[in-house]
Design an enzyme around this catalytic site. Sequence first.
Site, short mmCIF file in Angstrom:
data_model
loop_
_atom_site.label_atom_id
_atom_site.label_comp_id
_atom_site.label_asym_id
_atom_site.label_seq_id
_atom_site.Cartn_x
_atom_site.Cartn_y
_atom_site.Cartn_z
N HIS A 41 0.92 -1.15 0.04
CA HIS A 41 0.06 0.09 -0.02
C HIS A 41 0.96 1.23 0.09
O HIS A 41 1.88 1.23 0.55
CB HIS A 41 -1.06 0.00 1.22
CG HIS A 41 -1.94 -1.05 1.24
ND1 HIS A 41 -2.98 -1.08 0.46
CD2 HIS A 41 -1.74 -2.42 1.91
CE1 HIS A 41 -3.53 -2.33 0.37
NE2 HIS A 41 -2.91 -2.77 1.39
N CYS B 146 -2.81 4.84 -4.18
CA CYS B 146 -3.41 3.53 -4.07
C CYS B 146 -4.44 3.30 -5.02
O CYS B 146 -4.58 2.18 -5.67
CB CYS B 146 -3.64 3.05 -2.56
SG CYS B 146 -2.63 2.14 -1.80
#
Length: 107
Positions: free
Chosen positions: A21, A33
């Site tokens: 992430h 993201c």
Amino acid sequence: MIQVVIKEKNQQILDIEVSGHANSAEHGKDLVCAGVSTACVGIANALVKNHFLKDQLGNLDIQKGYVHIEVLKSQKDIQVVLETFVTILETIEESYAKYMKITKMEV
């Protein structure tokens, strides 16, 4: 940080793995993201549309925070889709290198 590993042989993409992430913003507002996730899902859909799974040209593994594309039989149209994916990811990395790293390797 988002990690991308691209494996190539003789200028053919054989494997792409995207994991992690970005953590560039709070959950739900992380544009890095969101961009990478959108690219991953879009490319997976393009591969399916080009019979990637049906014709057993490769494998797709998509999970939360993880995408793995494995090419078993290379075809020109599949390579074009994968090259487009790599270009999108490289474009994101250029702007957000603090949150994303791409590693390419010849196998």
